[in-house]
Write an enzyme that holds these catalytic residues in place. Structure first.
Site, PDB file in Angstrom:
ATOM      1  N   CYS A  72       0.788  11.138  -4.326  1.00 25.53           N
ATOM      2  CA  CYS A  72      -0.508  10.596  -4.687  1.00 25.53           C
ATOM      3  C   CYS A  72      -1.512  10.657  -3.538  1.00 25.53           C
ATOM      4  CB  CYS A  72      -0.372   9.176  -5.191  1.00 25.53           C
ATOM      5  SG  CYS A  72       0.489   8.112  -4.055  1.00 25.53           S
ATOM      6  N   HIS A 115       0.523   3.247  -4.021  1.00 27.61           N
ATOM      7  CA  HIS A 115      -0.202   4.316  -4.714  1.00 27.61           C
ATOM      8  C   HIS A 115      -1.549   4.497  -4.028  1.00 27.61           C
ATOM      9  CE1 HIS A 115      -1.025   7.022  -7.936  1.00 27.61           C
ATOM     10  NE2 HIS A 115      -2.031   6.297  -8.448  1.00 27.61           N
ATOM     11  N   ASP A 167      -8.166   8.549 -11.091  1.00 26.28           N
ATOM     12  CA  ASP A 167      -6.832   8.707 -10.508  1.00 26.28           C
ATOM     13  C   ASP A 167      -6.322  10.115 -10.768  1.00 26.28           C
ATOM     14  OD1 ASP A 167      -4.318   8.542  -9.526  1.00 26.28           O
ATOM     15  OD2 ASP A 167      -3.732   6.751 -10.644  1.00 26.28           O
TER      16      ASP A 167
END
Lengths: 305, 646
Positions: free
Chosen positions: B404, B448, B464
């Site tokens: 991520c 994250h 995202d």
């Protein structure tokens, strides 16, 4: 009837000065049909006490001096061959009397001691297969020197248990001793003593003592005392049922002497040191030495229910 | 009490010392553990072979050596670590001069103290249970040495010890609830408390988050008051990173404000318990609607605690999951969120201008970027290849596999290059719902990174990119992604193990919430609920004493009741009443005093009472010890007792 006891007490008190409590305990012991052990140093009047008691009660009296070479036959008697009629004839030993003074019982060997103690328990002796009854009443007053003295065979617990009471005479107080020193020779006094009781009086008194009432409340107290010694860690061993019975018998006799028809806790307390002192052993070092103190302490510890 | 100790006592006490010292072994220098162990074995050997204990001089030499050793090790003799090391060795040495019951008693109290020192390191439930067992064992040992007589057996000893501890339980509860609490870490050693804690930091470089993802440590736990939102909406906001130097993202200097945004929609109420992580961040769902106590919020909605989180922090929180904010963001901020380091990532810059040309609007460029991540062979992995100087270029065009942090970083660079203000937001996504305790566990593994993009007219919008690459990560949590095999075992274990793990976490959480989480603040809240506002430590001390006294009184009464004899016999009752009256006049009967003796004594002191006392006692003795019971006389006795006026 019990006035007669007072007379006996008064008469003996006239000989043994300043020891009324011990004299009364000795009498109570006798009334409860028990044997008495007097433990003290020589010269405080043990023999005189035994002698004057016997005389005042009108009982026959013999004294056996225990020594380390004393044999059972010296106590019980011996059969001797009689040439004339070719039979063995029994020559009774000093034990065949109503009051036996076994002096310094712990100087003799265990063998001789046990001869006496068997007789005490059974009220009879068996010699050469023949059983002979001892006269009634039969009452042994044994004296012993404190076990720390030299040349003694201490009585084992099982034999100590045969004595209903153990008392100590102790030194007389100043006044009594002064009186003693000023007064007549005790031996002369003893000879002058007359009997205060008639033949059957003693047996009757002993019977009367057994009739003194014991209430459940009092039994509670006796049991509380006994149980305390069994539960507490201070005592090496608790009191036996025989000790409880002894306590009760002695308390009854004491109550009779106090002219009561029933036993009260005070009667139990009065005889307690004498009755249990020689049956208790402390867990602390020293054992039996302070048996009297332990009995006193026991008395203070157990509440009266 | 016996003077000397026997073999049994010695072994028991040695075992006690071993048990309480054992947990310290992992924290002590190995030479200390080894020495203590050797001393214990030596003591047992001496006890077994009935040899003399070592001479005092030898012990003095050992003590001097150990003290010097501890000083060399820690450069001090004070403080937690050096102190514990000293105590452990000294306790083992004390065993070697343990001869009498007195020595043993001292040793037992030292052992109790060592029990407490274990809590300086660990306050978990297993530690507490283990220490409770130790206390039980030590107490049984103390009972053992105080037994005056054999035989002693283990069963009754442990039973008595257990009963004692049970009797102490109410006292323990009172002390727990009322004892004045200290704010902050108990021993005021924040350096110790921080050690080894992991968590998000205020920088992000490739690899920093994937490293964190390997840790199963709990970051925080959340108990929801409202229904739990879907997993994909659980974006726990942490540090927001603005500044990029070509490799590392950094948070700007915090500017605090009371941020506002337009929403009243979809509020979520919950309580967060953050595990200590040594940094200042507190976590909340996007976007927090209130502030935890002693905390501030930055303009970009990070919650910042006034001091580093070195102890467990618990706070109530309300978040609004639908929001709009930053529509009127200042030009300064927007410019800063467009800045890129010069000379890096030329291919990305080119791609950005191409996208900008093709799609025009900011919104469309963003969509195109998402589409690119979703379609051009990008993979989600925990073990991405190493990247060189132009990390974004290499990632976007060459390796195309990353975590991520790679996606958010590349996405933000791409957006900035296309002239759209954007920034990286780090935090946690999702969490594991624990059905047993009904709360959500968020672990470091849930760490994250995502992006926020500023769109004209819409303000800051969450974007995202990971969702485009690996929707499963967002929908079902990190355990569902293809990267799972690289994750620690717990993330993909079987249902039975999972259930056990969740049960245990629930128990630990309850312990944390109710025992460890009972802070000064919760104490205040609790006391104000029973009407004691602003309880000072004086009030607390007073309450504490009163409650303790009450408990001891109740225990004493219960014990005494067992001792009290109930008297039913009317004769005895009359007598006791009579004695009680005299006792009030200072003439109490001794428990072992017979009635006649007592009457004599009373009469001697108070001749005026002579007849009354004499009559009463005579009647009493006749009734109780005589053999002529009579109901009339019992009545008379009771009347006499009632009318008796000393």
């Amino acid at each position: 009837m019990s006035e007669r006891i007072d007379k006996v007490v008064a008469q003996v008190c006239g000989v043994i000065l300043g020891k009324e409590l011990q004299i009364r305990l000795a009498l109570a012991c006798l009334l409860a049909r028990g044997h008495l052990l007097i433990e003290d140093i020589p010269g405080v009047g043990k023999t005189t006490l035994a002698h004057s008691l016997a005389a005042s009660l009108g009982l026959s009296f013999q004294r056996i001096q225990f020594t380390s070479d004393l044999l059972p036959a010296d106590i019980l008697g011996v059969s001797i061959y009689n040439r004339e009629n070719a039979t063995f004839q029994f020559h009774p030993g000093p034990i065949f009397t109503q009051v036996v003074l076994a002096d310094e019982v712990n100087r003799a060997t265990p063998k001789a001691q046990s001869a006496l103690l068997e007789a005490m328990e059974e009220h009879q002796v068996t010699i050469d297969g023949e059983t002979r009854r001892l006269p009634a009443p039969f009452f042994v007053i044994a004296t012993q020197n404190p076990s720390y003295q030299v040349g003694t065979f201490p009585l084992p617990e099982s034999q100590l248990d045969r004595f209903l009471m153990r008392i100590r005479l102790g030194y007389p107080n100043v006044e009594a001793e002064r009186e003693l020193l000023k007064g007549q020779d005790r031996r002369d006094l003893l000879e002058q003593l007359g009997a205060c009781l008639r033949g059957e009086d003693l047996a009757e008194l002993q019977h009367e003592a057994q009739q003194v009432h014991v209430s459940p409340a009092l039994l509670d107290y006796v049991q509380a005392v006994v149980n305390h010694t069994r539960a507490s860690a201070e005592y090496a061993n608790g009191l036996s049922p025989r000790a409880a019975l002894a306590l009760l018998h002695a308390a009854r006799a004491w109550a009779l002497m106090e002219k009561r028809k029933h036993v009260v806790p005070e009667d139990v307390q009065a005889v307690l040191p004498g009755v249990v002192g020689h049956r208790l052993m402390s867990t602390a070092e020293g054992g039996r030495v302070n048996g009297f103190d332990m009995a006193e302490q026991l008395m203070k510890q157990v509440p009266i229910p | 009490m016996r003077e000397r100790l026997d073999l049994r006592d010695t072994v028991w006490l040695t075992a006690s010392v071993f048990l309480v010292a054992a947990p310290h072994v992992e924290r002590l220098p190995s030479w200390v553990s080894l020495l203590a162990g050797m001393l214990i074995v030596w003591r047992l050997y001496l006890a077994r072979s009935k040899r003399e204990l070592p001479h005092r001089a030898l012990l003095v030499v050992i003590v001097a050596g150990v003290t010097a050793g501890v000083y060399l090790q820690y450069a001090t003799l004070f403080g937690r670590d050096a102190g514990v090391a000293l105590i452990v060795v000294m306790l083992a040495l004390k065993l070697l001069e343990m001869r009498t019951v007195r020595d043993a008693t001292l040793l037992i109290f030292l052992a109790y103290f060592l029990v407490i020192t274990n809590f300086l390191y660990s306050q978990t439930l297993p530690t507490a249970l283990y220490m409770l067992a130790c206390v039980w064992f030590i107490t049984a040992g103390m009972i053992g040495i105080n037994f005056s007589r054999a035989p002693r057996s283990v069963g009754p000893q442990l039973r008595t010890s257990g009963v004692l501890l049970l009797q102490a339980t109410p006292l323990m509860l009172v002390l727990f609830v009322l004892f004045p609490r200290v704010e902050g870490p108990l021993w005021g050693m924040p350096t110790d408390a921080q050690r080894g804690s992991t968590g998000l930091s205020d920088t992000m470089a490739p690899g920093s988050l994937s490293q964190l993802t390997l840790s199963d440590a709990v970051a925080f736990r959340v108990a929801f008051k409202s229904p739990v939102p879907e997993l994909r909406r659980l974006y726990w906001r942490g540090p927001v990173l603005w500044d990029y130097d070509g490799r590392t993202w950094r948070a700007p200097r915090a500017r605090y404000a009371r941020p506002s945004y337009n929403t009243e929609f979809y509020p979520v109420d919950y309580t967060v318990t953050v595990e200590p992580h040594g940094k200042v961040w507190l976590f909340a769902l996007d976007l927090p609607g209130r502030l935890p106590p002693r905390a501030l919020a930055t303009t970009d909605f990070q919650l910042v605690s006034a001091e580093p989180v070195t102890t467990r922090v618990r706070y109530e929180m309300t978040s609004f999951l639908d929001y709009t904010y930053g529509i009127n963001e200042s030009e300064d901020v927007l410019q800063r969120n467009l800045a890129l380091p010069e000379g890096y990532n030329p291919r990305t810059l080119a791609l950005a201008s191409r996208l900008k040309r093709q799609h025009g609007s900011d919104q469309a460029v963003m969509q195109a970027a998402f589409a690119m991540f979703g379609s051009q062979g990008f993979t989600y992995t925990l073990a991405p290849p190493r990247l060189g100087e132009n990390s974004v270029d290499e990632f976007l065009f060459d390796t195309r596999s990353g975590f991520c942090e790679h996606y958010s970083s590349a996405f933000v660079v791409l957006m900035r290059a296309a002239g759209i203000p954007a920034r990286v937001v780090t935090g946690y996504l999702g969490g594991e719902t624990n059905p047993i305790g009904d709360y959500v566990i968020v672990r470091q593994a849930d760490a994250h990174a995502w992006a926020e993009v500023w769109l004209r007219g819409r303000g800051w919008v969450r974007a995202d990119p990971t969702a485009a690459v690996s929707p499963a990560r967002v929908e079902q949590g990190i355990g569902a992604t293809g990267a799972a095999s690289a994750l620690p075992l717990f993330m993909h274990d079987n249902p039975v193990l999972r259930r056990m793990r969740l049960t245990w976490d629930s128990v630990a959480n309850t312990w944390n919430q109710w025992v460890l989480g009972y802070t000064a603040e919760r104490q205040r809240t609790l006391l104000s609920r029973v009407g004691l506002d602003d309880a000072t430590w004086r009030t607390l001390a007073g309450l504490l004493l009163a409650a303790t006294g009450l408990i001891v009184l109740v225990l004493a009464l219960v014990t005494l009741r067992r001792l009290r004899v109930r008297v039913h016999d009317p004769v005895s009752r009359a007598y006791l009443a009579f004695c009680a009256k005299l006792a009030r006049r200072g003439l109490a009967r001794d428990a072992a005093e017979g009635p006649l003796t007592y009457a004599d004594r009373v009469t001697k002191v108070r001749p005026d009472l002579g007849t009354a006392v004499g009559d009463f006692v005579a009647l009493y003795v006749a009734l109780r010890y005589g053999d002529e019971p009579g109901e009339d006389n019992v009545g008379r006795l009771r009347r006499l007792a009632r009318d008796f006026q000393p």
